[in-house]
Design a protein around this motif. Structure first.
Motif, PDB file in Angstrom:
ATOM      1  N   ASP A  59      19.836   3.216  22.290  1.00 49.53           N
ATOM      2  CA  ASP A  59      21.253   3.186  21.947  1.00 49.53           C
ATOM      3  C   ASP A  59      21.451   3.111  20.436  1.00 49.53           C
ATOM      4  OD1 ASP A  59      21.867   3.315  24.634  1.00 49.53           O
ATOM      5  OD2 ASP A  59      22.501   1.215  24.791  1.00 49.53           O
ATOM      6  N   ALA A  60      20.656   2.295  19.766  1.00 51.16           N
ATOM      7  CA  ALA A  60      20.771   2.170  18.310  1.00 51.16           C
ATOM      8  C   ALA A  60      20.457   3.493  17.625  1.00 51.16           C
ATOM      9  CB  ALA A  60      19.841   1.070  17.799  1.00 51.16           C
ATOM     10  N   ARG A  61      19.433   4.170  18.095  1.00 55.71           N
ATOM     11  CA  ARG A  61      19.061   5.442  17.489  1.00 55.71           C
ATOM     12  C   ARG A  61      20.157   6.478  17.676  1.00 55.71           C
ATOM     13  NH1 ARG A  61      17.844  10.339  17.848  1.00 55.71           N
ATOM     14  NH2 ARG A  61      16.153  11.394  16.811  1.00 55.71           N
ATOM     15  N   GLU A  62      20.674   6.588  18.885  1.00 50.13           N
ATOM     16  CA  GLU A  62      21.719   7.586  19.147  1.00 50.13           C
ATOM     17  C   GLU A  62      23.000   7.255  18.387  1.00 50.13           C
ATOM     18  OE1 GLU A  62      21.195  10.504  20.495  1.00 50.13           O
ATOM     19  OE2 GLU A  62      19.139   9.872  20.829  1.00 50.13           O
ATOM     20  N   ASN A  63      23.357   5.969  18.315  1.00 52.32           N
ATOM     21  CA  ASN A  63      24.574   5.583  17.585  1.00 52.32           C
ATOM     22  C   ASN A  63      24.434   5.844  16.090  1.00 52.32           C
ATOM     23  OD1 ASN A  63      26.018   4.849  19.866  1.00 52.32           O
ATOM     24  ND2 ASN A  63      25.269   2.747  19.811  1.00 52.32           N
ATOM     25  N   SER A  64      23.263   5.560  15.535  1.00 54.29           N
ATOM     26  CA  SER A  64      23.064   5.819  14.103  1.00 54.29           C
ATOM     27  C   SER A  64      23.067   7.316  13.830  1.00 54.29           C
ATOM     28  CB  SER A  64      21.773   5.171  13.601  1.00 54.29           C
ATOM     29  OG  SER A  64      20.641   5.814  14.135  1.00 54.29           O
ATOM     30  N   GLN A  65      22.532   8.088  14.751  1.00 53.47           N
ATOM     31  CA  GLN A  65      22.524   9.541  14.580  1.00 53.47           C
ATOM     32  C   GLN A  65      23.957  10.082  14.622  1.00 53.47           C
ATOM     33  OE1 GLN A  65      19.992  11.579  17.344  1.00 53.47           O
ATOM     34  NE2 GLN A  65      20.124  13.499  16.233  1.00 53.47           N
ATOM     35  N   ARG A  66      24.786   9.535  15.472  1.00 53.83           N
ATOM     36  CA  ARG A  66      26.189   9.973  15.540  1.00 53.83           C
ATOM     37  C   ARG A  66      26.897   9.709  14.213  1.00 53.83           C
ATOM     38  NH1 ARG A  66      28.548  10.500  20.723  1.00 53.83           N
ATOM     39  NH2 ARG A  66      30.266  11.331  19.513  1.00 53.83           N
ATOM     40  N   VAL A  67      26.599   8.571  13.578  1.00 53.77           N
ATOM     41  CA  VAL A  67      27.216   8.242  12.292  1.00 53.77           C
ATOM     42  C   VAL A  67      26.762   9.219  11.219  1.00 53.77           C
ATOM     43  CG1 VAL A  67      27.309   6.499  10.450  1.00 53.77           C
ATOM     44  CG2 VAL A  67      27.577   5.814  12.845  1.00 53.77           C
ATOM     45  N   THR A  68      25.465   9.472  11.132  1.00 56.71           N
ATOM     46  CA  THR A  68      24.977  10.406  10.103  1.00 56.71           C
ATOM     47  C   THR A  68      25.488  11.820  10.356  1.00 56.71           C
ATOM     48  OG1 THR A  68      22.874  10.721  11.261  1.00 56.71           O
ATOM     49  CG2 THR A  68      22.925   9.036   9.539  1.00 56.71           C
ATOM     50  N   ASP A  69      25.594  12.224  11.622  1.00 58.02           N
ATOM     51  CA  ASP A  69      26.166  13.540  11.932  1.00 58.02           C
ATOM     52  C   ASP A  69      27.614  13.624  11.450  1.00 58.02           C
ATOM     53  OD1 ASP A  69      23.880  14.518  13.065  1.00 58.02           O
ATOM     54  OD2 ASP A  69      24.555  14.317  15.147  1.00 58.02           O
ATOM     55  N   PHE A  70      28.370  12.525  11.598  1.00 55.70           N
ATOM     56  CA  PHE A  70      29.762  12.524  11.157  1.00 55.70           C
ATOM     57  C   PHE A  70      29.842  12.791   9.657  1.00 55.70           C
ATOM     58  CE2 PHE A  70      33.472  10.387   9.386  1.00 55.70           C
ATOM     59  CZ  PHE A  70      34.481  11.021  10.077  1.00 55.70           C
ATOM     60  N   GLU A  81      26.643  16.790  22.100  1.00 57.06           N
ATOM     61  CA  GLU A  81      25.984  17.274  23.325  1.00 57.06           C
ATOM     62  C   GLU A  81      24.507  16.921  23.326  1.00 57.06           C
ATOM     63  OE1 GLU A  81      26.678  21.363  24.320  1.00 57.06           O
ATOM     64  OE2 GLU A  81      28.820  21.179  23.913  1.00 57.06           O
ATOM     65  N   ASP A  82      23.865  17.070  22.171  1.00 56.90           N
ATOM     66  CA  ASP A  82      22.441  16.737  22.078  1.00 56.90           C
ATOM     67  C   ASP A  82      22.229  15.245  22.287  1.00 56.90           C
ATOM     68  OD1 ASP A  82      19.673  17.603  21.515  1.00 56.90           O
ATOM     69  OD2 ASP A  82      19.888  16.302  19.764  1.00 56.90           O
TER      70      ASP A  82
END
Length: 111
Positions: A59-70, A81-82
């Motif tokens: 969860d931490a990895r996916e949430n941090s990735q969402r922030v950097t993608d933003f 989607e990924d």
């Protein structure tokens, strides 16, 4: 019992790190979901502490990735989607299902 949970969590975190390291080493296109599923599977096999560690790390990895993608792409939904597919692979592995379901053809047997 808490010391058993903590031991499982530590071993589960190590399993997650090993899967991540193997994914980086393999550098194999289309294999990321396999490594997500495998890391979660291996960690969950340790017991409740391992499953907990796998969920927290995933969860931490996916949430941090969402922030950097933003910050890279704005509110375009890029990567959403990924990220969802990664989380599905994470849950697949954590639930005890075979990670090889996600294994791409041609990935070396070492992994």
């Amino acid at each position: 019992e808490w010391y058993s949970f903590l031991g499982e969590a530590a071993q589960g975190a190590w399993d997650m790190w090993r899967a991540y390291s193997d994914m980086r080493e393999a550098n194999y296109i289309g294999a990321d979901k396999y490594f997500h599923a495998r890391g979660n599977y291996d960690a969950a096999q340790r017991g409740p502490g391992g499953a907990w560690a796998a969920k927290v790390i995933s969860d931490a990895r996916e949430n941090s990735q969402r922030v950097t993608d933003f910050f890279r792409h704005g509110n375009s939904g890029h990567g959403a989607e990924d990220s969802k597919a990664d989380q599905e692979a994470n849950e697949w592995g954590r639930s005890g299902k075979d990670p090889n379901h996600y294994r791409p053809e041609g990935l070396p047997d070492k992994y």
